[in-house]
Design an enzyme around this catalytic site. Structure first.
Site, PDB file in Angstrom:
ATOM      1  N   HIS A 193      -7.903 -35.687  30.618  1.00  0.00           N
ATOM      2  CA  HIS A 193      -7.019 -34.841  29.814  1.00  0.00           C
ATOM      3  C   HIS A 193      -5.549 -34.983  30.208  1.00  0.00           C
ATOM      4  O   HIS A 193      -4.704 -34.316  29.619  1.00  0.00           O
ATOM      5  CB  HIS A 193      -7.468 -33.385  29.967  1.00  0.00           C
ATOM      6  N   ASP A 194      -5.253 -35.787  31.230  1.00  0.00           N
ATOM      7  CA  ASP A 194      -3.861 -36.006  31.648  1.00  0.00           C
ATOM      8  C   ASP A 194      -3.368 -37.402  31.291  1.00  0.00           C
ATOM      9  O   ASP A 194      -2.221 -37.742  31.559  1.00  0.00           O
ATOM     10  CB  ASP A 194      -3.723 -35.850  33.177  1.00  0.00           C
ATOM     11  N   GLU A 248      -9.838 -34.671  42.883  1.00  0.00           N
ATOM     12  CA  GLU A 248      -8.727 -35.354  42.231  1.00  0.00           C
ATOM     13  C   GLU A 248      -7.654 -35.587  43.285  1.00  0.00           C
ATOM     14  O   GLU A 248      -7.117 -34.636  43.842  1.00  0.00           O
ATOM     15  CB  GLU A 248      -8.157 -34.501  41.090  1.00  0.00           C
ATOM     16  N   ASP A 258      -9.364 -29.801  41.705  1.00  0.00           N
ATOM     17  CA  ASP A 258      -8.056 -30.163  41.172  1.00  0.00           C
ATOM     18  C   ASP A 258      -7.057 -30.487  42.289  1.00  0.00           C
ATOM     19  O   ASP A 258      -6.969 -29.730  43.265  1.00  0.00           O
ATOM     20  CB  ASP A 258      -7.554 -28.955  40.356  1.00  0.00           C
ATOM     21  N   ASP A 293     -14.558 -27.050  37.182  1.00  0.00           N
ATOM     22  CA  ASP A 293     -13.238 -27.430  37.677  1.00  0.00           C
ATOM     23  C   ASP A 293     -12.689 -26.306  38.545  1.00  0.00           C
ATOM     24  O   ASP A 293     -12.595 -25.161  38.102  1.00  0.00           O
ATOM     25  CB  ASP A 293     -12.317 -27.653  36.465  1.00  0.00           C
TER      26      ASP A 293
HETATM   27  C1  GLC Z   1      -4.362 -31.693  37.708  1.00  0.00           C
HETATM   28  C2  GLC Z   1      -4.895 -31.409  36.333  1.00  0.00           C
HETATM   29  C3  GLC Z   1      -3.735 -31.194  35.414  1.00  0.00           C
HETATM   30  C4  GLC Z   1      -2.946 -30.004  35.909  1.00  0.00           C
HETATM   31  C5  GLC Z   1      -2.549 -30.173  37.378  1.00  0.00           C
HETATM   32  C6  GLC Z   1      -2.104 -28.888  37.967  1.00  0.00           C
HETATM   33  O1  GLC Z   1      -3.640 -32.870  37.768  1.00  0.00           O
HETATM   34  O2  GLC Z   1      -5.732 -32.436  35.914  1.00  0.00           O
HETATM   35  O3  GLC Z   1      -4.111 -31.032  34.077  1.00  0.00           O
HETATM   36  O4  GLC Z   1      -1.797 -29.848  35.139  1.00  0.00           O
HETATM   37  O5  GLC Z   1      -3.615 -30.617  38.171  1.00  0.00           O
HETATM   38  O6  GLC Z   1      -3.172 -28.008  38.100  1.00  0.00           O
END
Ligand code: GLC
Ligand code: CA
Length: 549
Positions: free
Chosen positions: A322-323, A248, A197, A96
């Protein structure tokens, strides 16, 4: 060569996976110890969420040093051993990479705070509009204004997330160079791929007030985003076809994703988009309680499936990470059809066109924990919004109800390995409480039970390997307006596959456009099927995969 279209990725949130030294936090050695479990599931890649040095304000998404393993998670030797042991089992590691921002504890930011012009230019510092007024009215994704004032500099810095997550200035070529070096370093350490990310937020456009929203339109899929991704690709992972990448993409559009994840491979291998997981929001507002909109869920998924295929671009397909809350609590029925609905949801995603992602514990049908006290919540976003909701006038009880549904901690409770205290996750005190159903939802029980959710997921992973139609076939939605059935057809080189799912707890009869008795049943979540000619009767949450050569 591993073909990512025939692959399945398993996501591990190390902090909640398996603790080997009794400090209550999962660690890299824990992942090593559980590799055989992951191998048993049959997946090809593990995506590991951040384990680098971090103050853990956002569980590692606030990185203070990209080149070292946080001692909480272990050592660099542990990582190297993990990469080697995974490789032995034919599993590759996706790391990640968080490059939209760093922790404010990062050396770069610390130097910036001291006024070092080189490092100030690594971040986005701006003067206020007037004394006491931030440069723009943008909102942080975790609540509050997105700018933080630094008195010594009489300037504000931008943080789209927590105040300790300062946004990097990608306009600065030096920043882009630093990022490239980090990626090359981890390739050298044995990474098999990367997850980037919130990567579509790195190119900021104009710094203007947003009178229509929270500011996201000024930095989402920004003006130079494709340029930056191409540059990164050429300078790092693009030189090795074995490296798989996923971005993402926050609030993105289809048009941008055709380029992010195009078959030409100039940017990334694939993308995560989230529109299908906002069907229980009110617009962009997540902190509300509304039933999920099934029609919208199908419309969004099919729209992306069909159009990404038309434009030869590749999706990551998923329900959980995880979100996100646990999918069986969200779209399934834990109370009456826990097993059936968890299996059905797995089938819906795994037979789509795209690379499926399984989030740790999803393969066991893990559920939301139903926390009732704020101390049980650890997530910065949840804790902030618990306060904000009450400031807006909601009762405490109401705020809890919302958290129980939407909090990111719903998916962060410890992996349930067995029925013992702390679900076998730790011998110490877990950093976050275990969900109180591990007496029957746990890996040990499900490995033994031939009819378990785990076994169903294992079959889904294998089906993708055995049937090219799942990886390469075209997709066509069927009966899209049906109020309870989620059905689609896949076709490939004269072969045909029907994926028919009852999304609700009521029996329903569904009509196909052809005789279904000519098809073989590849997978189902009941002992038998009720197919008569072109009709099939689906029991609660029944899910059937049919195939014809
Ligand atoms: C992404 C991650 C999340 C994090 C955010 C900021 O959405 O998946 O867990 O809080 O980015 O880095
Ligand atoms: Ca530990």
């Amino acid at each position: 060569m591993t073909d990512f279209r025939k692959s399945v990725v398993y996501q591990i949130y190390p902090k909640s996976f398996y603790d080997t030294n009794g400090d209550g936090l999962g660690d890299l050695r824990g992942v090593i110890e559980k590799l055989d479990y992951i191998k048993e599931l049959g997946v090809d890649y593990i995506w590991l969420t951040p384990f680098y040095i971090s103050p853990q304000r956002d569980n590692g998404y606030d990185i203070a040093d990209y080149y070292h393993v946080d001692p909480r998670y272990g050592t660099m030797e542990d990582f190297e051993e993990l990469a080697a042991e995974a490789k032995k089992r034919g599993i590759r590691l996706m790391l990640d990479m968080v490059f939209n921002h760093t922790s404010t504890e990062h050396e770069w930011f610390q130097k910036a705070l001291q006024g070092d012009p080189k490092y100030k230019d690594y971040y986005i510092f701006k003067k206020g509009k007037e004394p006491g007024v931030p440069p723009t009215n943008w909102e942080s994704k975790f609540g509050g204004n997105a700018w933080e004032y630094v008195e010594d500099l009489d300037e504000y810095y931008l943080h789209l997330f927590d105040v300790t997550q300062a946004d990097l200035n990608w306009e600065n070529p030096q920043v882009r160079k630093e990022v490239q070096e980090i990626i090359k370093f981890w390739i050298g350490k044995g990474a098999g791929g990367f997850r980037f990310d919130v990567v579509n937020l790195i190119s900021k456009g104009e710094f203007k007030d947003d009178y229509e929203g929270d500011g996201r339109r000024f930095y989402t899929d920004g003006p130079k985003i494709h340029e930056y991704l191409r540059e990164l690709n050429e300078a790092t992972f693009g030189t090795d076809a074995e490296l798989v990448t996923v971005g993402e993409m926050s609030s993105t559009t289809l048009e941008n994703c055709y380029h992010y994840a195009g078959e030409d491979g100039k940017e990334l291998s694939m993308v995560f988009s989230f529109h299908h997981l906002k069907v229980d929001f009110m617009g962009n507002e997540k902190w509300v309680i509304v039933p999920f909109d099934f029609q919208k869920l199908k419309d969004i998924i099919f729209d992306w499936q069909v159009k990404m295929a038309e434009h030869k671009a590749w999706n990551a397909v998923f329900w959980c990470n995880h979100d996100q809350p646990r999918v069986v609590s969200r779209f399934g029925n834990v109370k009456n059809y826990w097993k059936e609905s968890a299996k059905m949801l797995g089938t819906v995603v795994h037979c789509l066109r795209g690379t499926p992602y399984i989030y740790q514990g999803e393969e066991l049908g893990m559920t939301n924990p139903g926390f009732t006290r704020i101390e049980q919540y650890k997530d910065v976003e949840s804790r902030n919004h618990f306060r904000i909701l009450q400031e807006k006038g909601l009762s405490e009880e109401n705020a809890y109800q919302i958290l129980q549904i939407h909090s990111r901690d719903n998916s962060r409770t410890p992996m349930q390995w067995d029925e013992t205290k702390n679900a076998g996750f730790t011998t110490g005190d877990p950093w976050i409480e275990v969900t109180k159903n591990h007496s029957y939802i746990n890996a040990k029980a499900e490995l033994e039970d031939p009819d378990s959710i785990f076994q169903h997921y294992k079959k889904l992973v294998q089906l993708r390997k055995d049937y090219d139609i799942i990886a390469y076939g075209d997709i066509e939605p069927l009966d899209q307006k049906n109020p309870s059935v989620f059905a689609y057809r896949r076709t490939y080189q004269g072969e045909e596959m029907y994926v028919i799912n009852n999304f609700y707890g009521k029996e329903v009869t569904w009509k196909a456009d052809k005789d279904l008795t000519e098809f073989c049943v590849l997978l189902s979540n009941y002992q038998d099927t009720m197919i008569h000619g072109n009709q099939v009767t689906l029991r609660p949450y029944e899910s059937i995969v049919l195939h014809k050569k």
